[in-house]
Scaffold this active site. Structure first.
Site, PDB file in Angstrom:
ATOM      1  N   CYS A   1      17.393   8.990  -8.650  1.00 23.18           N
ATOM      2  CA  CYS A   1      16.937   7.999  -9.619  1.00 23.18           C
ATOM      3  C   CYS A   1      16.436   6.731  -8.975  1.00 23.18           C
ATOM      4  O   CYS A   1      15.266   6.635  -8.716  1.00 23.18           O
ATOM      5  CB  CYS A   1      17.927   7.713 -10.711  1.00 23.18           C
ATOM      6  SG  CYS A   1      16.989   7.412 -12.195  1.00 23.18           S
TER       7      CYS A   1
ATOM      8  N   ARG B   1      15.669   3.641 -16.475  1.00 26.07           N
ATOM      9  CA  ARG B   1      15.366   5.043 -16.201  1.00 26.07           C
ATOM     10  C   ARG B   1      16.538   5.965 -16.504  1.00 26.07           C
ATOM     11  O   ARG B   1      16.383   7.179 -16.497  1.00 26.07           O
ATOM     12  CB  ARG B   1      15.000   5.220 -14.717  1.00 26.07           C
ATOM     13  CG  ARG B   1      13.720   4.506 -14.330  1.00 26.07           C
ATOM     14  CD  ARG B   1      13.623   4.438 -12.818  1.00 26.07           C
ATOM     15  NE  ARG B   1      13.773   5.756 -12.235  1.00 26.07           N
ATOM     16  CZ  ARG B   1      12.778   6.532 -11.879  1.00 26.07           C
ATOM     17  NH1 ARG B   1      11.549   6.108 -12.034  1.00 26.07           N
ATOM     18  NH2 ARG B   1      12.991   7.710 -11.357  1.00 26.07           N
TER      19      ARG B   1
ATOM     20  N   TRP C   1      21.138   9.895 -10.901  1.00 25.10           N
ATOM     21  CA  TRP C   1      20.992  10.742 -12.093  1.00 25.10           C
ATOM     22  C   TRP C   1      21.375  12.120 -11.583  1.00 25.10           C
ATOM     23  O   TRP C   1      20.640  12.719 -10.796  1.00 25.10           O
ATOM     24  CB  TRP C   1      19.546  10.670 -12.576  1.00 25.10           C
ATOM     25  CG  TRP C   1      19.138  11.695 -13.573  1.00 25.10           C
ATOM     26  CD1 TRP C   1      18.662  12.956 -13.313  1.00 25.10           C
ATOM     27  CD2 TRP C   1      19.106  11.561 -14.994  1.00 25.10           C
ATOM     28  NE1 TRP C   1      18.357  13.596 -14.486  1.00 25.10           N
ATOM     29  CE2 TRP C   1      18.617  12.783 -15.522  1.00 25.10           C
ATOM     30  CE3 TRP C   1      19.459  10.522 -15.868  1.00 25.10           C
ATOM     31  CZ2 TRP C   1      18.461  12.983 -16.892  1.00 25.10           C
ATOM     32  CZ3 TRP C   1      19.281  10.745 -17.219  1.00 25.10           C
ATOM     33  CH2 TRP C   1      18.800  11.953 -17.720  1.00 25.10           C
TER      34      TRP C   1
ATOM     35  N   ASN D   1      16.581  10.191  -3.404  1.00 27.83           N
ATOM     36  CA  ASN D   1      16.035  10.649  -4.686  1.00 27.83           C
ATOM     37  C   ASN D   1      15.346  11.982  -4.422  1.00 27.83           C
ATOM     38  O   ASN D   1      14.612  12.107  -3.440  1.00 27.83           O
ATOM     39  CB  ASN D   1      14.962   9.686  -5.209  1.00 27.83           C
ATOM     40  CG  ASN D   1      15.568   8.463  -5.849  1.00 27.83           C
ATOM     41  OD1 ASN D   1      16.785   8.343  -5.921  1.00 27.83           O
ATOM     42  ND2 ASN D   1      14.714   7.571  -6.301  1.00 27.83           N
ATOM     43  N   GLY D   2      15.522  12.945  -5.306  1.00 30.88           N
ATOM     44  CA  GLY D   2      14.839  14.233  -5.140  1.00 30.88           C
ATOM     45  C   GLY D   2      15.844  15.362  -5.049  1.00 30.88           C
ATOM     46  O   GLY D   2      17.019  15.196  -5.405  1.00 30.88           O
TER      47      GLY D   2
ATOM     48  N   GLU E   1       4.777  23.280 -31.647  1.00 32.55           N
ATOM     49  CA  GLU E   1       5.115  22.128 -30.803  1.00 32.55           C
ATOM     50  C   GLU E   1       3.972  21.101 -30.793  1.00 32.55           C
ATOM     51  O   GLU E   1       4.207  19.901 -30.906  1.00 32.55           O
ATOM     52  CB  GLU E   1       5.450  22.596 -29.376  1.00 32.55           C
ATOM     53  CG  GLU E   1       5.666  21.507 -28.357  1.00 32.55           C
ATOM     54  CD  GLU E   1       6.766  20.501 -28.704  1.00 32.55           C
ATOM     55  OE1 GLU E   1       7.559  20.763 -29.618  1.00 32.55           O
ATOM     56  OE2 GLU E   1       6.776  19.428 -28.073  1.00 32.55           O
TER      57      GLU E   1
ATOM     58  N   LYS F   1       4.336  17.254 -32.095  1.00 30.26           N
ATOM     59  CA  LYS F   1       4.015  16.112 -31.229  1.00 30.26           C
ATOM     60  C   LYS F   1       3.039  15.182 -31.933  1.00 30.26           C
ATOM     61  O   LYS F   1       3.202  13.980 -31.928  1.00 30.26           O
ATOM     62  CB  LYS F   1       3.417  16.643 -29.927  1.00 30.26           C
ATOM     63  CG  LYS F   1       3.599  15.776 -28.750  1.00 30.26           C
ATOM     64  CD  LYS F   1       4.839  16.047 -27.945  1.00 30.26           C
ATOM     65  CE  LYS F   1       6.066  16.157 -28.768  1.00 30.26           C
ATOM     66  NZ  LYS F   1       7.245  16.561 -28.087  1.00 30.26           N
TER      67      LYS F   1
ATOM     68  N   GLU G   1       4.746  13.303 -34.802  1.00 35.23           N
ATOM     69  CA  GLU G   1       5.761  12.358 -34.306  1.00 35.23           C
ATOM     70  C   GLU G   1       5.143  11.036 -33.865  1.00 35.23           C
ATOM     71  O   GLU G   1       5.678   9.984 -34.167  1.00 35.23           O
ATOM     72  CB  GLU G   1       6.450  12.934 -33.051  1.00 35.23           C
ATOM     73  CG  GLU G   1       7.607  13.845 -33.282  1.00 35.23           C
ATOM     74  CD  GLU G   1       8.220  14.332 -31.957  1.00 35.23           C
ATOM     75  OE1 GLU G   1       9.439  14.339 -31.873  1.00 35.23           O
ATOM     76  OE2 GLU G   1       7.474  14.698 -31.014  1.00 35.23           O
TER      77      GLU G   1
ATOM     78  N   HIS H   1      -2.405  33.851 -46.745  1.00 36.12           N
ATOM     79  CA  HIS H   1      -1.322  33.876 -47.738  1.00 36.12           C
ATOM     80  C   HIS H   1      -1.030  32.477 -48.272  1.00 36.12           C
ATOM     81  O   HIS H   1       0.062  32.216 -48.774  1.00 36.12           O
ATOM     82  CB  HIS H   1      -0.058  34.480 -47.114  1.00 36.12           C
ATOM     83  CG  HIS H   1      -0.271  35.878 -46.647  1.00 36.12           C
ATOM     84  ND1 HIS H   1      -0.487  36.921 -47.516  1.00 36.12           N
ATOM     85  CD2 HIS H   1      -0.358  36.406 -45.404  1.00 36.12           C
ATOM     86  CE1 HIS H   1      -0.673  38.034 -46.816  1.00 36.12           C
ATOM     87  NE2 HIS H   1      -0.617  37.741 -45.529  1.00 36.12           N
TER      88      HIS H   1
ATOM     89  N   LYS I   1      15.458   9.145 -29.525  1.00 35.85           N
ATOM     90  CA  LYS I   1      15.373  10.099 -28.416  1.00 35.85           C
ATOM     91  C   LYS I   1      16.502  11.111 -28.500  1.00 35.85           C
ATOM     92  O   LYS I   1      16.326  12.298 -28.255  1.00 35.85           O
ATOM     93  CB  LYS I   1      15.454   9.325 -27.089  1.00 35.85           C
ATOM     94  CG  LYS I   1      15.390  10.203 -25.854  1.00 35.85           C
ATOM     95  CD  LYS I   1      13.976  10.641 -25.604  1.00 35.85           C
ATOM     96  CE  LYS I   1      13.834  11.653 -24.498  1.00 35.85           C
ATOM     97  NZ  LYS I   1      12.631  12.475 -24.678  1.00 35.85           N
TER      98      LYS I   1
HETATM   99  C1  G6P Z   1      15.123  14.263 -31.260  1.00 37.59           C
HETATM  100  C2  G6P Z   1      14.022  13.912 -30.272  1.00 37.59           C
HETATM  101  C3  G6P Z   1      13.216  15.170 -29.934  1.00 37.59           C
HETATM  102  C4  G6P Z   1      14.122  16.266 -29.421  1.00 37.59           C
HETATM  103  C5  G6P Z   1      15.272  16.553 -30.395  1.00 37.59           C
HETATM  104  C6  G6P Z   1      16.329  17.423 -29.759  1.00 37.59           C
HETATM  105  O1  G6P Z   1      14.555  14.616 -32.474  1.00 37.59           O
HETATM  106  O2  G6P Z   1      13.179  12.920 -30.818  1.00 37.59           O
HETATM  107  O3  G6P Z   1      12.239  14.858 -28.954  1.00 37.59           O
HETATM  108  O4  G6P Z   1      13.392  17.423 -29.217  1.00 37.59           O
HETATM  109  O5  G6P Z   1      15.931  15.336 -30.769  1.00 37.59           O
HETATM  110  O6  G6P Z   1      16.928  16.703 -28.716  1.00 37.59           O
HETATM  111  P1  G6P Z   1      17.681  17.370 -27.502  1.00 37.59           P
HETATM  112  O7  G6P Z   1      18.132  16.216 -26.662  1.00 37.59           O
HETATM  113  O8  G6P Z   1      18.832  18.129 -28.104  1.00 37.59           O
HETATM  114  O9  G6P Z   1      16.727  18.262 -26.805  1.00 37.59           O
END
Ligand code: G6P
Length: 610
Positions: free
Chosen positions: A2, A27, A74, A100-101, A483, A487, A490, A506, A605
């Site tokens: 990290c 981060r 991390w 890091n890495g 997906e 996106k 969102e 349908h 998140k």
């Molecule tokens: C929230 C986030 C999404 C994520 C979902 C599941 O809705 O905004 O981006 O896919 O939760 O989160 P997780 O941490 O369980 O993958």
């Protein structure tokens, strides 16, 4: 993996280190530590948890000294703990390292160093670096680091300190960023610019395979052959906020650019030199793999979409029945759980409330749980029977991108391992699949080029005012359509839905009128003709069709209004590539509409409450 900060100068080094690390807190990390040269000794202090815990400890019992290295970790190899936190030092306390890495061959090196009498105090891959440098040390720290680098495989940014060399720090970069800050009578090392912006705006950007000797009064950079390198000073003219994003406007676009690296980091430690998948970290026995009668995948949001890809892929290659459910649905129905079921729980954060509840329900009924998560030490990882980490690094933007593609990659690795063990994937096919899988990071890179980005920006500019969008696809393309559509809604707030292309007639086709934007994913060669028919159906009703297809499907240009091409790979691996343009499209639509891309309204998140 990290944050790295290093300091050599006149100031109390822990002040600079803690301050620098605090600039990298955004981060995400799980522990922090410092190593400081003082009175002919290296003092190491490291603590699990917030940086504040380390800072308090340094306040209570200060470490004096004007040269030191610091790190926020991390976790990847080994859970978050005081022992696994960096710096890692040799038993004699002569050499300490922050890293890091990921060191891919650390097991091999650990075994080798074990035969030379070295013992290990942590479960990390990093600790081998300290011992390896010590092993090669013959009085010159720089030389020892150069020698050690020849043995290290993987990605690493390093800062190294030795009690025998109080006049220098050694910095190394390979596939993991590292910069050197230039001060007056003091110099700095950092993994990210924000860490040192309070002290200097003049930096050297280290390049891969370069090693630097950082002294108080100067910095020398060498290539891997030891030849001195001349480097221009880079003047940072960004503000701190922009610097946190590595010069990108938003975390989301930074994270999209990080996808090839995230894929590489997740994949390469798990493929042996003999081109075999090695899932040692999963610790699942062949007997267990052979006895699975059914796989049940449970997740939320983007992670659920990754699971959907596995349903198609697993059923095709493993011939095991796969069920998939949204965690919030699963937990409130009365699911049938068998002890021979394997549950795959996918969660970037490992903390999503519904996902945890679903996992606990299945576990209580006796099913085995395999978790795929990005956060070492998360609740999901602690409670599951088997854990596989996506080594994507911290994901900060709310909209998930690199976590999603690395989740899919983990699922492919599981598919290959299970297929081999159960005999459903034969040798030739296995070899062909592994070979192609290894190409995916480079192919992902080919999508994120300046030309492609310009094209997608233009397209977003043109379409960002539409009221509705429909994504279409069949089979794996349908999973990607879901997906891509998620996106877009969102982060751009454009109403969007995804349909299995075969369902069009349908119902959904009633929605198509002049200029309705239809984004069609058309990468599955065996269903290409069928998808083409669907394209024709919506075109005939006036839709504007934007296709995402492979370079081989050139005819798509004549059939659609606009096409974005991605490199060719095996059909089964296409989702990792075809989703990237949808992420970029959503991103640029959001930017065009002036939305707070990284923090879209009403979303979080990690949804840790119901
Ligand atoms: C929230 C986030 C999404 C994520 C979902 C599941 O809705 O905004 O981006 O896919 O939760 O989160 P997780 O941490 O369980 O993958």
């Amino acid at each position: 993996m990290c944050g790295i900060v290093g300091y050599i100068g006149e100031k109390k080094s822990t002040d600079v280190l803690v301050d620098g690390l605090s600039k990298l807190e955004y981060r995400g990390y799980d522990s922090a530590g410092v190593a400081v040269y003082n009175n002919e000794c290296l003092d190491v202090r490291k603590k699990k948890g917030r940086l504040k815990i380390l800072a308090n400890s340094l306040e209570e019992q200060p470490l004096d000294g004007t040269i030191g290295i610091g790190h926020t970790r991390w976790a990847t190899h080994g859970a978050p703990s005081d022992e696994n936190a960096h710096p890692h030092a040799t038993a004699s306390g002569e050499i300490a390292v922050v890293h890091n890495g990921i060191i891919e061959n650390y097991m091999k090196l650990k075994d080798y160093l074990g035969t030379k009498g070295y013992t290990f105090a942590s479960q990390t891959d990093t600790e081998v670096i300290a011992h390896l440098v010590d092993y090669y040390y013959e009085g010159d720290l720089y030389n020892a680091v150069q020698e050690a680098m020849k043995r290290l495989e993987g990605s690493y940014a390093l800062a190294v300190i030795s009690k025998n060399h109080p006049d220098e720090l050694i910095a190394v970069r390979k596939d993991s960023p590292l910069i050197l800050g230039i001060g007056e009578g003091e110099n700095f090392i950092a993994s990210d610019i924000p860490a040192i912006l309070a002290y200097t705006r003049n930096v050297y950007l280290l390049e891969d395979d370069e090693v630097a000797r950082v002294r108080k009064d100067g910095i020398d950079i060498y290539d891997k052959y030891g030849i001195p390198v001349m480097r221009e000073i880079f003047k940072v003219d960004w503000d701190v906020e922009a610097a946190e994003k590595g010069g990108y406007k938003h975390f989301m676009i930074k994270e999209i650019h990080e996808e090839p690296k995230a894929l590489r980091d997740t994949l390469s430690p798990r493929i042996t030199e003999e081109n075999e998948v090695n899932l040692k970290d999963l610790e699942i026995s062949n007997r267990r793999i052979k006895n699975i009668d059914r796989i049940v995948i449970v997740a939320c949001g983007t992670a659920y979409h990754a699971g959907l890809i596995a349903k198609y892929a697993f059923e095709e290659k493993l011939r095991i029945p796969v069920e998939i459910d949204i965690a919030s649905e699963y937990r409130y129905r009365n699911p049938i759980v068998n002890e021979s079921d394997l549950y795959i729980i996918i969660s970037q954060s490992g903390e999503t409330a519904d996902t945890l509840a679903a996992m606990r329900m299945a576990k209580k009924e006796g099913a085995k749980i395999l978790a795929i998560t990005n956060v070492v030490g998360s609740t999901v990882s602690r409670e599951a029977d088997y854990v596989m980490y996506t080594w994507a690094g911290p994901e900060i933007a709310v909209a998930s991108t690199k976590a999603y593609t690395t989740q899919i990659l983990c699922l492919y690795l599981i598919m290959l391992e299970f297929g081999k063990v159960r005999g459903s994937i034969k040798e030739d096919e296995y070899a062909a699949l592994v070979k192609e899988l290894k190409q995916l990071p480079a192919k992902a890179e080919e999508i994120i080029t300046e030309d492609n980005i310009k094209h997608i920006m233009k397209s977003a500019h043109k379409h960002c005012t539409v009221a509705d969008t429909y994504f279409l696809g069949r089979n794996l393309d349908y999973a990607v359509a879901l997906e891509g559509s998620l996106k877009l809604k969102e982060i751009s707030y454009i109403h969007s839905e995804a349909f299995a292309a075969g369902e069009l007639k349908h119902g959904p086709i009633a929605l198509i009128e002049d200029n309705t934007l239809v984004i069609t994913i058309a990468t599955q060669s065996k269903l290409f003709e069928k998808t083409v028919s669907n394209i024709k159906e919506v075109k005939a009703r006036g839709a504007f069709v934007l296709a995402i297809a492979t370079e081989h499907a050139n005819m798509i240009k004549d059939l659609t209004d606009e096409a974005i091409f991605v490199p060719q790979t095996l059909d089964i691996f296409m989702p990792i590539l075809s989703v990237i343009p949808t992420q970029l499209f959503a991103y640029y639509c959001s930017v065009e509409r002036g939305i707070d891309v990284d923090k879209p309204r009403n979303l979080a998140k990690s949804v840790t409450v119901e």
